[in-house]
Scaffold this active site. Structure first.
Site, PDB file in Angstrom:
ATOM      1  N   GLU A  69       0.789  -1.822  -0.131  1.00  0.00           N
ATOM      2  CA  GLU A  69      -0.136  -0.002   0.508  1.00  0.00           C
ATOM      3  C   GLU A  69       0.464   1.727  -0.004  1.00  0.00           C
ATOM      4  O   GLU A  69       0.316   2.927  -0.912  1.00  0.00           O
ATOM      5  CB  GLU A  69      -0.913  -0.197   1.179  1.00  0.00           C
ATOM      6  N   PRO A 276      12.163 -12.065   1.495  1.00  0.00           N
ATOM      7  CA  PRO A 276      11.360 -12.932   1.682  1.00  0.00           C
ATOM      8  C   PRO A 276      10.610 -11.287   2.391  1.00  0.00           C
ATOM      9  O   PRO A 276      10.966 -10.354   2.450  1.00  0.00           O
ATOM     10  CB  PRO A 276      11.297 -13.583   3.154  1.00  0.00           C
ATOM     11  N   ARG A 277       9.234 -11.566   2.047  1.00  0.00           N
ATOM     12  CA  ARG A 277       8.028 -10.676   2.265  1.00  0.00           C
ATOM     13  C   ARG A 277       8.389 -10.327   3.951  1.00  0.00           C
ATOM     14  O   ARG A 277       7.548  -8.588   4.166  1.00  0.00           O
ATOM     15  CB  ARG A 277       6.610 -11.437   2.036  1.00  0.00           C
ATOM     16  N   GLY A 318      13.811  -1.448   1.076  1.00  0.00           N
ATOM     17  CA  GLY A 318      13.635  -0.532   0.497  1.00  0.00           C
ATOM     18  C   GLY A 318      14.105  -0.801  -0.840  1.00  0.00           C
ATOM     19  O   GLY A 318      14.404   0.075  -1.853  1.00  0.00           O
ATOM     20  N   LEU A 345       3.987  -5.859 -10.772  1.00  0.00           N
ATOM     21  CA  LEU A 345       3.910  -4.737 -11.771  1.00  0.00           C
ATOM     22  C   LEU A 345       5.570  -4.271 -11.999  1.00  0.00           C
ATOM     23  O   LEU A 345       6.629  -3.354 -13.012  1.00  0.00           O
ATOM     24  CB  LEU A 345       3.542  -3.157 -11.740  1.00  0.00           C
TER      25      LEU A 345
END
Length: 437
Positions: A69, A276-277, A318, A345
């Protein structure tokens, strides 16, 4: 029974449930804080204890739950700062990784706080201290007490980059009376696609308040210096073939490592980069790599890759776009397990062929469009992943063509932020007038 009465009755029951479960929420924060201290540091803010804002300048509040988000909000924040520099911007997140992503993108240029729990007193305390003039919720956020409190204070609430997966849609239908009343408090919903618009419409939102604007993630620019940094990174981690596993979740790394075991036996020059997330999982993944017989390096350790390194584990925030730019092929996680997928994307915008698993509820339409454009391929298991890797690595020309198709697709679909800002203009202009009156 009138809809408003029913909504308030259910909202009170919902609030009671939240108060009763507050100890569990605190226990969860304590557990998560063991891995990421940011959860411990946020406890006060989650109950609305933020500093009183002394400035009288109007404030635009944007809520972006986590990394995805924040990425979607980034071009909106940039436009707010350039076009409405007199307005103060506050961004709330729910996770420390969202905070880190915000800091990487904006440093101290925007104010941050954690979103308070949706408890009536926490929300009231938070609103009383920050005094927002406008609330922009990113993607899919329906907090009954927050929305009700804003409406009671005549604070306009809008949804930007709205999306509604099939799973969320089915879930909301089970409590459609409450959801319908909450959605009626939004002044407009800017949604990503016709499918999202139809689902919100079925939940009771008037068609006149739903606008299909597209996905703001198309508008996240890629600076030239970032592409240069990506090539520098590639030289730093070796000239081998680089296979990227991005935003992976538990259960996916074993599948990637299974495919990589066979690939590396054929192509010893290949390097698997795993991002990893949840960065705190890298140590567990490092142990898994050792079990598979792969020497690994963790990025934050500042140990350089060498010719023996098989897996590079990234636990920094980042840098994902930079790693996309350095990779030959990118797999986007959250898709081989049922998490709904992540942003496809970003690798496409960097000109990298994209692979995902089949669980793509969160990006179903965009994934289908990217597949139709020839820029994305869905794999279901380690064997299919191995076949996709092998084909793209061997055929350089095909790999480049697939990457170019992805870039063209992203460039052709830009413009969502212009549409969202156009919808926000009346509310932002009113805030500016209030500032100068």
């Amino acid at each position: 029974m009138p809809a408003s009465t029913l909504f308030n009755l259910v909202r009170h029951l919902y609030s009671l449930g939240l108060y009763l479960s507050a100890p569990l929420a605190l226990a969860r924060l304590a557990y998560l804080g063991y891995w990421n201290r940011g959860y411990w540091q946020s406890v006060g803010q989650r109950f609305g204890f933020v500093a009183h804002r002394r400035s009288e300048e109007p404030l635009v509040w944007i809520h972006a739950v986590s990394v995805g988000e924040v990425q979607a909000a980034r071009p909106i924040i940039e436009r707010l700062r350039s076009d409405y520099s007199d307005l103060h911007v506050l961004v709330t997140t729910s996770t420390p990784t969202g905070v880190e992503m915000l800091r990487v993108g904006f440093g101290e240029k925007v104010t941050h706080s954690y979103l308070p729990f949706d408890l009536p007193d926490s929300v009231a305390r938070f609103l009383g201290r920050i005094r927002p003039g406008l609330l922009v919720l990113m993607e899919t956020e329906l907090w009954p007490n927050l929305i009700h409190a804003c409406a009671a204070r005549k604070i306009p609430v809008v949804l930007a980059n709205g999306r509604l997966s099939e799973r969320s849609f089915v879930g909301y239908q089970r409590v459609i009376g409450v959801v319908r009343f909450a959605l009626r408090q939004f002044v407009f919903l800017a949604v990503q696609s016709d499918v999202d618009a139809a689902r919100f419409g079925k939940l009771g939102v008037d068609a006149g308040r739903i606008v299909v604007t597209g996905n703001t993630k198309f508008d996240v620019g890629v600076p030239d210096e970032l592409r240069e940094d990506a090539q520098t990174l590639r030289r730093e981690i070796g000239e081998s073939w680089i296979l990227l596993g991005a935003s992976t979740h538990e259960g996916e790394e074993p599948i990637l490592l299974q495919a990589f075991t066979q690939l590396r036996a054929r192509e010893p020059r290949s390097l698997l980069v795993l991002v990893p997330r949840h960065p705190e999982r890298v140590y567990k993944i490092a142990e898994l790599c050792r079990t598979c017989g792969f020497p690994s390096v963790i990025r934050s350790s500042e140990i350089a890759c060498d010719e023996h390194t098989a897996v590079y584990l990234v636990d920094t925030i980042g840098e994902l776009l930079k790693f996309y730019g350095a990779a030959d092929v990118a797999f986007v996680g959250g898709s081989l397990v049922e998490h709904g997928g992540h942003n496809v994307l970003e690798p496409a915008s960097m000109g990298v062929p994209v692979l995902t698993g089949p669980y793509l509820d969160n990006f179903a339409e965009i994934s289908a469009q990217l597949t139709a454009a020839g820029a994305l391929r869905v794999v279901h298991d380690a064997d299919e992943l191995l076949a996709a890797w092998s084909g793209l690595l061997v055929d350089v020309e095909a790999r480049v063509k697939v990457g170019v198709k992805g870039q063209r697709f992203v460039e052709a679909n830009r413009g969502a932020v212009d549409k969202v800002m156009g919808l926000l203009t009346p509310y932002l202009s009113e805030l500016c007038q209030r500032l100068h009156s």
